[in-house]
Design an enzyme around this catalytic site. Structure first.
Site, PDB file in Angstrom:
ATOM      1  N   SER A  55     -47.176 -71.425 -19.533  1.00 16.23           N
ATOM      2  CA  SER A  55     -46.359 -72.400 -18.827  1.00 16.23           C
ATOM      3  C   SER A  55     -46.240 -72.051 -17.343  1.00 16.23           C
ATOM      4  CB  SER A  55     -44.993 -72.499 -19.519  1.00 16.23           C
ATOM      5  OG  SER A  55     -44.332 -73.687 -19.169  1.00 16.23           O
ATOM      6  N   ASP A 183     -46.985 -77.127 -24.336  1.00 20.91           N
ATOM      7  CA  ASP A 183     -46.523 -75.926 -23.639  1.00 20.91           C
ATOM      8  C   ASP A 183     -46.862 -74.622 -24.378  1.00 20.91           C
ATOM      9  OD1 ASP A 183     -44.820 -73.877 -22.518  1.00 20.91           O
ATOM     10  OD2 ASP A 183     -43.594 -75.462 -21.662  1.00 20.91           O
TER      11      ASP A 183
END
Length: 293
Positions: A55, A183
């Site tokens: 991320s 993510d």
């Protein structure tokens, strides 16, 4: 959760002085604290032999892997995501150009195309492919339907960064290598395991944070959604550390910073500044221990 590897970089283990590799964790705007860690390594003259990131950690890590200094990353962050005028200007530049585009590609919450946003906000000099990074880099993402962590270390860089950073309900999932990716912090919030055999000293940096308050405040809807995510990721981190921990594990102070509070960049950097000296002390101890051995 299973793990898959998509063309991971060849990360050789050098000989000589103790080597360092680092894993930058996910946490949205809280990941601005990674800048202190990069600056500390710069000041010590330490160049990691390998980097991994999930991320926001993937985004920060790629900056370092591309050869940017911590100071340069700091300046760029403050001039872009930390600057309201710059944010509005760059987002405005992503608006649909015609009515047809607006109908076909209208921007709605949960439907932001993150790859376009990254290209608008990240430094123009970043390479397009992993192979062109001076430091080998692994980006972690999550296969939504495959229920697995996926490690990407080769090929097109920006689609991998977008996949790794596609926070559910905020950004669109990314179709990558025929799979639907979200993510990377969902499956591995601090991805240090893929580095354990790469270097002598492994550093993991956790910026997930946790819900904070006086214990009586009832969280609202959005606080509950993101706070629950923090709790789940911290549970995963606790289990990971019990199974195998890196040599140095850092948790910068990030307070109650929200996942999208990038305009609070200066506040995040101020509250997390202590991690720089913490890392320097920990590295001193690690190097001394190896000299005595």
């Amino acid at each position: 959760m299973r793990q898959a590897v998509i063309a991971s970089n060849d990360m050789p283990v050098p000989s000589g002085m103790p080597t360092v590799a680092i894993a930058f964790g996910g946490g949205g705007a809280r990941g601005l604290a990674h800048i202190h860690v990069i600056e500390a390594l710069d000041e010590l003259g330490i160049r990691p032999v390998a980097i991994s990131g999930a991320s926001i950690g993937a985004i920060m890590g790629v900056g370092m892997a591309a050869g940017m200094t911590g100071e340069a990353i700091r300046e760029h962050a403050l001039m872009t995501v930390g600057n309201k005028t710059a944010v509005v200007s760059r987002i405005w530049g992503l608006r649909p150009q015609t009515v047809r585009d607006a109908v076909a590609k209208g921007i709605r919450i949960g439907q932001f195309n993150l790859e376009r946003i990254l290209k608008a906000f990240l430094p123009a000099g970043l390479p397009d492919r992993f192979e062109d990074l001076p430091i080998p880099m692994n980006v972690i993402t999550t296969d939504y339907y495959g229920q697995s962590e996926v490690i990407i270390g080769e090929g097109a860089l920006f689609p991998a960064l977008a996949a790794s950073s596609s926070i559910p309900a905020v950004f669109m999932p990314v179709r990558l290598h025929g799979r639907v990716m979200i993510d990377g912090g969902i499956s591995n919030p601090v991805p240090y395991e893929c580095l354990m055999d790469i270097a002598d000293i492994i550093i993991g940096v956790d910026v997930v944070g946790a819900p904070e308050g006086d214990g009586t405040h009832i969280p609202n809807r959005m606080e509950s959604i993101f706070g629950s995510g923090q709790l789940m990721m911290q549970t995963a981190i606790t289990l990971k550390l019990k199974l195998q921990s890196p040599h140095i594990f850092l948790r910068p102070a990030v307070g109650r910073t929200g996942v999208m509070d990038f305009l609070k960049a200066r506040e995040v950097l101020a509250m997390s500044a202590g991690v720089k000296d913490e890392l320097k002390r920990a590295l001193d101890q690690e190097f001394e221990a190896r000299l005595r051995a």
